[in-house]
Write an enzyme that holds these catalytic residues in place. Structure first.
Site, short mmCIF file in Angstrom:
data_model
loop_
_atom_site.label_atom_id
_atom_site.label_comp_id
_atom_site.label_asym_id
_atom_site.label_seq_id
_atom_site.Cartn_x
_atom_site.Cartn_y
_atom_site.Cartn_z
N ALA A 262 3.42 -0.84 -1.23
CA ALA A 262 4.56 -1.18 -0.51
C ALA A 262 4.06 -2.45 0.35
CB ALA A 262 5.20 -0.32 0.45
N HIS A 297 4.07 4.32 7.20
CA HIS A 297 2.80 3.22 7.25
C HIS A 297 3.42 1.61 7.38
CE1 HIS A 297 -1.36 1.68 6.20
NE2 HIS A 297 -0.63 0.71 5.72
N GLU A 298 4.25 1.53 6.81
CA GLU A 298 4.89 0.09 6.48
C GLU A 298 5.24 -0.18 7.88
OE1 GLU A 298 3.23 -1.75 4.41
OE2 GLU A 298 2.92 0.13 3.15
N HIS A 301 3.09 -0.88 10.69
CA HIS A 301 2.58 -2.18 10.48
C HIS A 301 3.19 -3.30 11.69
CE1 HIS A 301 -0.90 -2.36 7.89
NE2 HIS A 301 -0.06 -1.96 6.90
N1 B3K Z 1 -0.49 -4.75 3.15
C1 B3K Z 1 -0.18 -4.22 1.96
C2 B3K Z 1 -1.10 -4.22 0.88
C3 B3K Z 1 -1.19 -5.52 0.28
C4 B3K Z 1 -2.06 -5.50 -0.88
C5 B3K Z 1 -2.27 -6.73 -1.29
N2 B3K Z 1 -3.10 -6.66 -2.86
C6 B3K Z 1 0.42 -2.69 2.10
C7 B3K Z 1 -0.17 -1.97 3.20
O1 B3K Z 1 -1.23 -1.72 3.24
O2 B3K Z 1 0.67 -1.46 3.95
ZN ZN Z 2 -1.10 -1.28 5.43
#
Ligand code: B3K
Ligand code: ZN
Length: 871
Positions: A262, A297-298, A301
């Protein structure tokens, strides 16, 4: 032959950007093959009047500066260099064209099914338009999307919808504005004919946030678990970290073709559908758990990644290690904390330890890379999370949370470094000295602790001598000692923790929580007033992410399995004993399994005070990778056979008890997705696997499959049948296929279970399955389910004939032409190169050399395989 060696980027070369893009207004005219992109940027010069913009696979149509045509530019090596620009703030307008349909790399703007979607981390935005595509360039984005209304009724981007309406020729438009300045990697665009479920969340300050989950039509019912997970995440972050959501809308969109799990785009997360869709009939418990954790998790962020972002990609662990730690804590608070910790460590040992011991080994803050996409690794994420956990162990929850508050106070709205994070943790905690601790960011490799113990009955003293060493890794031949928090307990014969008092040291202040600080190569701790020989429970909760070797006896391990007050170490003691036995069986095929271990295993099985899930994990044998880790040249077939033999012995010894547990767990009960119900299904599945190795229960799996009312029971029974080649296996596979062939997520399970079987028929089976209509080489989930599962199938990948690795090498070449990220993941199968037997190594060498030398090879695959060959 490869004509050009790809460019290596170094952390040491970091330079601040020469310009800042303050705002960018984008306008998209969506079209499958000829999407027009108009970008208008307000730019402030910081240093000089030459501007370099990134751009890949773009067709440049026009450039204007302050409204006038501009021709002072050249395009070379994916950089558009503009010279002689104004030295005051100016506007730059660029028109370019892209081809989303041809974008099979799934990086930038592409089509998944009938939908347009984007993936821009780390460097995808430069495949949409020319930009300063680096995380320390923070801009305010406004987006106008124009598309056909019938095919794309939903037009989405980050932030708030500020305008929408109809246009001529059946088209319509929408304008979105995101008030938060952000780097381009957090930019997102979606257009499609979707279904949506909606809800609201009231934040702690009383604002209503609209929540939307967009899925393919017909999948609405499967998206409720994701929505519930989102609400739980929002609530948890307010409670545990005091963090509140900041926009009025939060959207999640599920797509089938996606390179990873994701993506946390501001206000518009894009998810692999595998981490959104779930129903009891189509998803296993691990999927329900995974959805909760990835949605969390998302969401997390939004603060750790988006509000405070990374200065450059070498800092990736700043947001990923921290956010994984946060999602692990979220899962632990909502489920069984002990089981979560055990599973996290199992995962770390199965995938990160081997990474750190192989050709791709790198510190959590790497010093160089060729292709950044290769660095979304277990090391950056999971070891990164262990490093954050060590801050937490050193400072305690309160001190850690003070550090988090300071981090946001100092750095909200900025792009910062891991050193800034350490600074915040330090100043919030009386200038805590993290100078030695910082080595965790710079040195690769898993440290080894060698521990010896001595009890002096006369002096009533117990001495613990700890020796730390870290093996050499590529580019780092020698290592300095780490500062690590080491949690320990000394158990008396009744199983109680003794009061700890150190005789020879002044650092006693953390002893009340059993915390020792290990800093030097060799540390000696002498405990006073120890009235009987204690059993030491070492590295409780896996407080330091290390390989531990100690002089604990088999009797000590049995005692810890039964009595340790630290659940992690109860589990770990069982693993240590099992490992010893498997190693002995590998040395001598007539080795008699230790009675002590068999009995201890039985005591856990029969202990009614242990909850089901914890019981299942404690009874599980170490993974093949755990066993291989300590062997120079592992023979995976022999490891598989030894594990199998031990498993059968345990199952046959306790077949009566196992059958009774199975029956107890088989009574009709309502389907629930909570820790208790999932634990029961997990134990039932484990017990089924045990019983299926017992002659009189060979029919049980087929029966379980026939009457299964949920996917967890169904997959548990199907995988047992496939792995053991049990009666009913082929019929079950066929019935499963007929029932679910139109549901790609379920078919991924069907492909994976067959490709994972250690049986020698698997190779031909995989060739056959590649021709099945449910398989599609363009979809990363399917590549991973079928080819990836085979590549991870240690016995078949390492087949004596070399056919397994030749096949994977061929697949790397084929997939690379479609999607380099997907191919690069497959290339990880060769990480064991250094540990291969000579004949297989020769075969691997020829295959890998041909790939590395080919001009067609992507830099993703080149970087991985050239490191492999050099190891
Ligand atoms: N930040 C994205 C991952 C991106 C990967 C690029 N190849 C998902 C995560 O770690 O939440
Ligand atoms: Zn992440």
């Amino acid at each position: 032959m490869k004509t050009e060696t790809p460019v290596v980027k170094y952390l040491a070369d970091y330079k601040a950007p020469t310009h800042k893009i303050e705002t960018v207004d984008l306008e998209f005219h969506l079209d499958d093959t000829q999407t027009q992109v108009f970008s208008k940027m307000k730019i402030t010069p910081v240093n000089g009047n030459t501007l370099e913009l990134n751009g890949e696979e773009l067709k440049l149509k026009s450039v204007k500066v302050n409204g006038e045509e501009f021709s002072n530019y050249k395009e070379e090596n994916e950089i558009l260099t503009l010279t002689g620009l104004p030295s005051e703030a100016f506007t730059l307008e660029i028109h370019n064209e892209i081809n989303p349909k041809a974008n099979t790399a799934l990086d930038g703007l592409y089509k998944s099914g009938g939908m347009f979607c984007s993936q821009n981390e780390p460097e995808g935005f430069r495949r949409i338009t020319y930009f300063i595509d680096r995380p320390d360039n923070l801009s305010v984005f406004t987006t106008k999307i124009i598309a056909d209304k019938k095919d794309y009724p939903f037009l989405l981007s980050n932030g708030n919808l500020i305008e929408s309406g109809d246009l001529e020729d059946g088209k319509h438009f929408a304008v979105w504005n995101d008030p938060f300045a952000k780097p381009a990697y957090l930019y997102a665009l979606v257009a499609g004919d979707l279904a949506v479920i909606e809800d609201t969340f009231k934040t702690k300050s009383g604002r209503d946030v609209k929540l939307q989950v967009f899925v393919d039509k017909g999948n609405e019912e499967k998206s409720h678990h994701a929505m519930e997970s989102l609400k739980k995440s929002m609530k948890w972050d307010e409670k545990r970290f005091r963090l509140e959501y900041d926009l009025d809308i939060y959207m999640i969109v599920a797509v089938d073709s996606f390179n990873m799990g994701a993506m946390e785009n501001k206000g518009l997360n894009i998810f692999n559908s595998a981490y959104v869709l779930a129903s009891k009939e189509t998803a296993e418990d691990r999927n329900f758990f995974g959805i909760e954790s990835v949605v969390g998790h998302e969401y997390f962020h939004n603060w750790t990644g988006n509000r405070v972002t990374c200065r450059d990609w070498f800092q990736l662990t700043l947001k990923e290690g921290l956010t994984v730690f946060r999602d692990q804590e979220f899962s632990a608070d909502l489920n069984s904390r002990s089981v979560c910790r055990i599973n996290d460590v199992r995962n770390l040992k199965a995938a990160q330890f081997p990474e750190d011991a192989g050709p791709q080994s790198h510190p959590i803050q790497p010093k160089s890379y060729i292709e950044m996409n290769n660095f979304y690794t277990m090391t950056i994420y999971e070891k990164g999370a262990e490093v954050i956990r060590m801050y937490h162990t050193l400072l305690g929850e309160e001190g850690f949370q003070r550090g988090m508050d300071k981090y946001f106070e100092l750095y909200d709205g900025q792009a910062v470094t891991t050193a800034d994070f350490t600074h915040a943790m330090s100043v919030a905690n009386d200038n805590y000295d993290f100078s030695q601790f910082r080595r965790w960011y710079d040195q690769a490799g898993t440290p080894v602790l060698d521990i010896t113990t001595k009890y002096d009955e006369a002096a009533k003293e117990f001495t613990l001598t700890v020796n730390q060493s870290t093996p050499a890794t590529p580019g780092q031949p020698t290592k300095e000692p780490f500062h690590m928090p080491f949690l320990l307990g000394l158990l008396d014969s009744a199983g109680n923790d003794m009061t700890l008092a150190l005789k020879n040291r002044d650092d006693q202040n953390d002893l009340d929580r059993g915390l020792l600080h290990i800093k030097a190569d060799t540390e000696t701790f002498v405990f006073a007033n120890v009235n009987e020989r204690p059993v030491a429970s070492l590295n409780r909760n896996f407080s330091a992410p290390v390989v531990l070797r100690s002089d604990l006896t088999d009797e000590d391990f049995v005692f810890l399995m039964a009595n340790d007050n630290d659940d992690f170490n109860r589990y770990e003691a069982g693993q240590a004993l099992a490992l010893k036995n498997i190693h002995a069986m590998l040395k001598d095929e007539n080795h008699q399994v230790d009675e002590l271990f068999i009995k201890a295993w039985g005591s856990i099985l029969n202990d009614n005070n242990i909850d089901e899930e914890f019981k299942a994990v404690c009874l599980s044998l170490p993974s093949m990778i755990d066993v291989a880790a300590t062997i120079d040249i592992p023979n995976y077939r022999a490891i598989h056979e030894a594990k199998d033999k031990l498993f059968k012995l345990l199952a046959n010894t306790y077949k009566l008890e196992l059958a009774s547990i199975y029956n107890d767990l088989s009574t009709e009960r309502p389907f629930k997705v909570d820790a208790k119900a999932m634990g029961e299904r997990k134990l039932r599945g484990f017990v089924l696997a045990c019983l299926s190795t017992v002659e009189e229960h060979k029919e049980l799996a087929r029966e379980c499959f026939k009457y299964a009312t949920n996917m967890t029971d169904m997959m548990n029974s199907l995988s047992v049948m496939v792995n053991e080649n049990l009666p009913g296996c082929q019929e079950s596979l066929k019935e499963f296929y007929d029932k679910f062939k139109d549901q790609t997520l379920v078919m991924q399970k069907w492909l994976s279970v067959q490709a994972s079987s250690c049986d020698d028929t698997t190779f031909d089976k995989v060739q056959e399955l590649m021709k099945d209509e449910v398989f599609d080489m363009n979809v990363p989930n399917l590549v991973s389910a079928l080819i990836g599962s085979f590549a991870r199938n240690k016995v078949q990948f390492n087949h004596e004939s070399g056919r397994g690795m030749k096949f994977i090498a061929e697949m790397i070449r084929k997939v690379d032409a479609i999607n380099p990220q997907s191919a690069s993941r497959l290339a990880g199968a060769f990480n064991d190169y250094r540990k291969m037997p000579a004949d297989l190594k020769e075969i691997a060498k020829a295959e890998l050399t041909a790939i590395v030398e080919s001009d067609k090879t992507s830099k993703n695959v080149y970087e991985k395989l050239s490191k492999t060959l050099n190891s």
